[in-house]
Design a protein around this motif. Sequence first.
Motif, PDB file in Angstrom:
ATOM      1  N   ALA A  83       0.831  -1.208   0.000  1.00  0.00           N
ATOM      2  CA  ALA A  83       0.000   0.000   0.000  1.00  0.00           C
ATOM      3  C   ALA A  83       0.866   1.259   0.000  1.00  0.00           C
ATOM      4  O   ALA A  83       0.584   2.225  -0.717  1.00  0.00           O
ATOM      5  CB  ALA A  83      -0.923  -0.008   1.211  1.00  0.00           C
ATOM      6  N   THR A  84       1.947   1.232   0.784  1.00  0.00           N
ATOM      7  CA  THR A  84       2.825   2.401   0.877  1.00  0.00           C
ATOM      8  C   THR A  84       3.516   2.695  -0.450  1.00  0.00           C
ATOM      9  O   THR A  84       3.708   3.858  -0.821  1.00  0.00           O
ATOM     10  CB  THR A  84       3.886   2.170   1.967  1.00  0.00           C
ATOM     11  OG1 THR A  84       3.233   1.934   3.211  1.00  0.00           O
ATOM     12  CG2 THR A  84       4.817   3.364   2.096  1.00  0.00           C
ATOM     13  N   HIS A  85       3.871   1.637  -1.179  1.00  0.00           N
ATOM     14  CA  HIS A  85       4.606   1.805  -2.435  1.00  0.00           C
ATOM     15  C   HIS A  85       3.703   1.697  -3.656  1.00  0.00           C
ATOM     16  O   HIS A  85       4.182   1.583  -4.787  1.00  0.00           O
ATOM     17  CB  HIS A  85       5.742   0.783  -2.503  1.00  0.00           C
ATOM     18  CG  HIS A  85       6.813   1.023  -1.485  1.00  0.00           C
ATOM     19  ND1 HIS A  85       6.717   0.568  -0.180  1.00  0.00           N
ATOM     20  CD2 HIS A  85       7.986   1.696  -1.558  1.00  0.00           C
ATOM     21  CE1 HIS A  85       7.800   0.927   0.486  1.00  0.00           C
ATOM     22  NE2 HIS A  85       8.577   1.614  -0.313  1.00  0.00           N
ATOM     23  N   LEU A  86       2.394   1.700  -3.418  1.00  0.00           N
ATOM     24  CA  LEU A  86       1.401   1.742  -4.499  1.00  0.00           C
ATOM     25  C   LEU A  86       1.588   0.624  -5.518  1.00  0.00           C
ATOM     26  O   LEU A  86       1.529   0.832  -6.736  1.00  0.00           O
ATOM     27  CB  LEU A  86       1.453   3.105  -5.208  1.00  0.00           C
ATOM     28  CG  LEU A  86       1.260   4.343  -4.305  1.00  0.00           C
ATOM     29  CD1 LEU A  86       1.363   5.608  -5.132  1.00  0.00           C
ATOM     30  CD2 LEU A  86      -0.077   4.274  -3.582  1.00  0.00           C
ATOM     31  N   LEU A  87       1.824  -0.590  -5.024  1.00  0.00           N
ATOM     32  CA  LEU A  87       1.948  -1.722  -5.926  1.00  0.00           C
ATOM     33  C   LEU A  87       0.586  -2.065  -6.513  1.00  0.00           C
ATOM     34  O   LEU A  87      -0.446  -1.910  -5.850  1.00  0.00           O
ATOM     35  CB  LEU A  87       2.506  -2.937  -5.182  1.00  0.00           C
ATOM     36  CG  LEU A  87       3.914  -2.806  -4.577  1.00  0.00           C
ATOM     37  CD1 LEU A  87       4.345  -4.146  -3.998  1.00  0.00           C
ATOM     38  CD2 LEU A  87       4.914  -2.323  -5.615  1.00  0.00           C
ATOM     39  N   ALA A  93      -1.491  -8.644  -3.868  1.00  0.00           N
ATOM     40  CA  ALA A  93      -2.233  -9.786  -3.328  1.00  0.00           C
ATOM     41  C   ALA A  93      -1.408 -11.061  -3.350  1.00  0.00           C
ATOM     42  O   ALA A  93      -1.465 -11.868  -2.414  1.00  0.00           O
ATOM     43  CB  ALA A  93      -3.530  -9.977  -4.116  1.00  0.00           C
ATOM     44  N   LYS A  94      -0.611 -11.256  -4.393  1.00  0.00           N
ATOM     45  CA  LYS A  94       0.226 -12.459  -4.466  1.00  0.00           C
ATOM     46  C   LYS A  94       1.267 -12.465  -3.348  1.00  0.00           C
ATOM     47  O   LYS A  94       1.542 -13.503  -2.746  1.00  0.00           O
ATOM     48  CB  LYS A  94       0.912 -12.539  -5.827  1.00  0.00           C
ATOM     49  CG  LYS A  94      -0.009 -12.937  -6.968  1.00  0.00           C
ATOM     50  CD  LYS A  94       0.769 -13.100  -8.256  1.00  0.00           C
ATOM     51  CE  LYS A  94      -0.140 -13.553  -9.384  1.00  0.00           C
ATOM     52  NZ  LYS A  94       0.601 -13.714 -10.661  1.00  0.00           N
ATOM     53  N   GLY A  95       1.843 -11.294  -3.084  1.00  0.00           N
ATOM     54  CA  GLY A  95       2.843 -11.225  -2.028  1.00  0.00           C
ATOM     55  C   GLY A  95       2.266 -11.475  -0.658  1.00  0.00           C
ATOM     56  O   GLY A  95       2.893 -12.117   0.187  1.00  0.00           O
ATOM     57  N   VAL A  96       1.051 -11.002  -0.439  1.00  0.00           N
ATOM     58  CA  VAL A  96       0.406 -11.169   0.859  1.00  0.00           C
ATOM     59  C   VAL A  96      -0.107 -12.589   1.034  1.00  0.00           C
ATOM     60  O   VAL A  96       0.087 -13.217   2.087  1.00  0.00           O
ATOM     61  CB  VAL A  96      -0.756 -10.161   1.015  1.00  0.00           C
ATOM     62  CG1 VAL A  96      -1.540 -10.447   2.297  1.00  0.00           C
ATOM     63  CG2 VAL A  96      -0.227  -8.733   1.020  1.00  0.00           C
ATOM     64  N   SER A  97      -0.758 -13.116  -0.009  1.00  0.00           N
ATOM     65  CA  SER A  97      -1.464 -14.397   0.138  1.00  0.00           C
ATOM     66  C   SER A  97      -0.535 -15.571   0.372  1.00  0.00           C
ATOM     67  O   SER A  97      -0.892 -16.506   1.091  1.00  0.00           O
ATOM     68  CB  SER A  97      -2.334 -14.671  -1.096  1.00  0.00           C
ATOM     69  OG  SER A  97      -1.522 -14.837  -2.255  1.00  0.00           O
ATOM     70  N   GLN A  98       0.678 -15.540  -0.195  1.00  0.00           N
ATOM     71  CA  GLN A  98       1.545 -16.709  -0.010  1.00  0.00           C
ATOM     72  C   GLN A  98       1.949 -16.877   1.452  1.00  0.00           C
ATOM     73  O   GLN A  98       2.212 -17.985   1.905  1.00  0.00           O
ATOM     74  CB  GLN A  98       2.755 -16.663  -0.932  1.00  0.00           C
ATOM     75  CG  GLN A  98       3.855 -15.705  -0.569  1.00  0.00           C
ATOM     76  CD  GLN A  98       5.172 -16.078  -1.253  1.00  0.00           C
ATOM     77  OE1 GLN A  98       5.638 -17.220  -1.179  1.00  0.00           O
ATOM     78  NE2 GLN A  98       5.763 -15.113  -1.942  1.00  0.00           N
ATOM     79  N   PHE A  99       1.969 -15.778   2.206  1.00  0.00           N
ATOM     80  CA  PHE A  99       2.260 -15.883   3.632  1.00  0.00           C
ATOM     81  C   PHE A  99       0.989 -16.124   4.441  1.00  0.00           C
ATOM     82  O   PHE A  99       0.988 -16.912   5.396  1.00  0.00           O
ATOM     83  CB  PHE A  99       2.955 -14.616   4.122  1.00  0.00           C
ATOM     84  CG  PHE A  99       4.269 -14.369   3.455  1.00  0.00           C
ATOM     85  CD1 PHE A  99       5.346 -15.213   3.672  1.00  0.00           C
ATOM     86  CD2 PHE A  99       4.437 -13.300   2.584  1.00  0.00           C
ATOM     87  CE1 PHE A  99       6.566 -15.006   3.048  1.00  0.00           C
ATOM     88  CE2 PHE A  99       5.648 -13.070   1.960  1.00  0.00           C
ATOM     89  CZ  PHE A  99       6.710 -13.925   2.181  1.00  0.00           C
ATOM     90  N   ALA A 100      -0.091 -15.477   4.061  1.00  0.00           N
ATOM     91  CA  ALA A 100      -1.346 -15.632   4.794  1.00  0.00           C
ATOM     92  C   ALA A 100      -1.889 -17.047   4.691  1.00  0.00           C
ATOM     93  O   ALA A 100      -2.480 -17.577   5.639  1.00  0.00           O
ATOM     94  CB  ALA A 100      -2.372 -14.629   4.271  1.00  0.00           C
ATOM     95  N   GLN A 101      -1.682 -17.704   3.543  1.00  0.00           N
ATOM     96  CA  GLN A 101      -2.235 -19.034   3.320  1.00  0.00           C
ATOM     97  C   GLN A 101      -1.326 -20.147   3.822  1.00  0.00           C
ATOM     98  O   GLN A 101      -1.779 -21.253   4.090  1.00  0.00           O
ATOM     99  CB  GLN A 101      -2.490 -19.251   1.821  1.00  0.00           C
ATOM    100  CG  GLN A 101      -3.553 -18.344   1.224  1.00  0.00           C
ATOM    101  CD  GLN A 101      -3.662 -18.515  -0.283  1.00  0.00           C
ATOM    102  OE1 GLN A 101      -2.811 -19.118  -0.934  1.00  0.00           O
ATOM    103  NE2 GLN A 101      -4.732 -17.971  -0.847  1.00  0.00           N
ATOM    104  N   SER A 102      -0.046 -19.876   3.937  1.00  0.00           N
ATOM    105  CA  SER A 102       0.925 -20.933   4.199  1.00  0.00           C
ATOM    106  C   SER A 102       0.895 -21.409   5.654  1.00  0.00           C
ATOM    107  O   SER A 102       0.865 -20.595   6.577  1.00  0.00           O
ATOM    108  CB  SER A 102       2.333 -20.435   3.865  1.00  0.00           C
ATOM    109  OG  SER A 102       3.303 -21.437   4.127  1.00  0.00           O
ATOM    110  N   PRO A 103       0.937 -22.730   5.879  1.00  0.00           N
ATOM    111  CA  PRO A 103       1.030 -23.242   7.248  1.00  0.00           C
ATOM    112  C   PRO A 103       2.452 -23.200   7.803  1.00  0.00           C
ATOM    113  O   PRO A 103       2.664 -23.160   9.017  1.00  0.00           O
ATOM    114  CB  PRO A 103       0.534 -24.677   7.122  1.00  0.00           C
ATOM    115  CG  PRO A 103       0.811 -25.057   5.703  1.00  0.00           C
ATOM    116  CD  PRO A 103       0.702 -23.801   4.897  1.00  0.00           C
ATOM    117  N   LEU A 104       3.452 -23.206   6.915  1.00  0.00           N
ATOM    118  CA  LEU A 104       4.861 -23.193   7.324  1.00  0.00           C
ATOM    119  C   LEU A 104       5.691 -22.834   6.104  1.00  0.00           C
ATOM    120  O   LEU A 104       5.393 -23.266   4.987  1.00  0.00           O
ATOM    121  CB  LEU A 104       5.296 -24.558   7.852  1.00  0.00           C
ATOM    122  CG  LEU A 104       6.764 -24.685   8.284  1.00  0.00           C
ATOM    123  CD1 LEU A 104       6.977 -24.000   9.636  1.00  0.00           C
ATOM    124  CD2 LEU A 104       7.203 -26.138   8.375  1.00  0.00           C
ATOM    125  N   CYS A 105       6.732 -22.060   6.317  1.00  0.00           N
ATOM    126  CA  CYS A 105       7.591 -21.675   5.200  1.00  0.00           C
ATOM    127  C   CYS A 105       9.037 -21.672   5.654  1.00  0.00           C
ATOM    128  O   CYS A 105       9.352 -21.234   6.767  1.00  0.00           O
ATOM    129  CB  CYS A 105       7.184 -20.288   4.678  1.00  0.00           C
ATOM    130  SG  CYS A 105       8.215 -19.662   3.330  1.00  0.00           S
TER     131      CYS A 105
END
Length: 201
Positions: A83-87, A93-105
């Motif tokens: 949001a800060t860098h106006l992506l 969404a791709k950057g956020v979802s891979q962490f939000a959805q993942s059980p372990l990384c």
Amino acid sequence: MEIPPGTVNPARRDAAALTFLASRRSRPPKLLAAPAPDRAALREILTIAARVPDHGKLEPWRFVVLEKPALERLADEAAVFAATHLLPEEIAAKGVSQFAQSPLCVALIAVPRPTEKVPAIEQTLSVGAAGMQLLNAALAAGWGASWLTGWVAHDLRIAAPALGLAEGEWVAGLIHIGTETAPPPERPRPDLDTLLTWVNA
């Protein structure tokens, strides 16, 4: 028993391993859910991941295990950064979802070592080998797993503070591991004949 030239001793052929390697498929993170491997199970996987070609025994890689609280933090940080860098919304969404959805990384961190004996490219190749070994070890252990990167991994403005990167380090991969919720989609595989050259003289 005499073994004919050009063949291997059948006693040394690991049919199960070859079958696994011939059929292995990554599992997209959106198809992964809890439970994920516990720390003991993950240590076994990471021990295997570290068993790779490593010219000079430099260990030009390390692992950062992101458990669920850390993944939730990273998802929040990625959202704020985007949001800060106006992506663009889709990229954010791709950057956020891979962490939000993942059980372990497991973040695979490249750690270039200063040396004149081992070229940088050989160290990078060792990092890649560790990533592939980690992915295959997780799959062989019965988990679903996938190797991703994305803008969060590549942009050091967020990756460095979020993952504690030292100067010169970079993220080679984000290996997500969990329980498979559905069979992964099949994908076309390379036509070996278009990639293969035999040299006999």
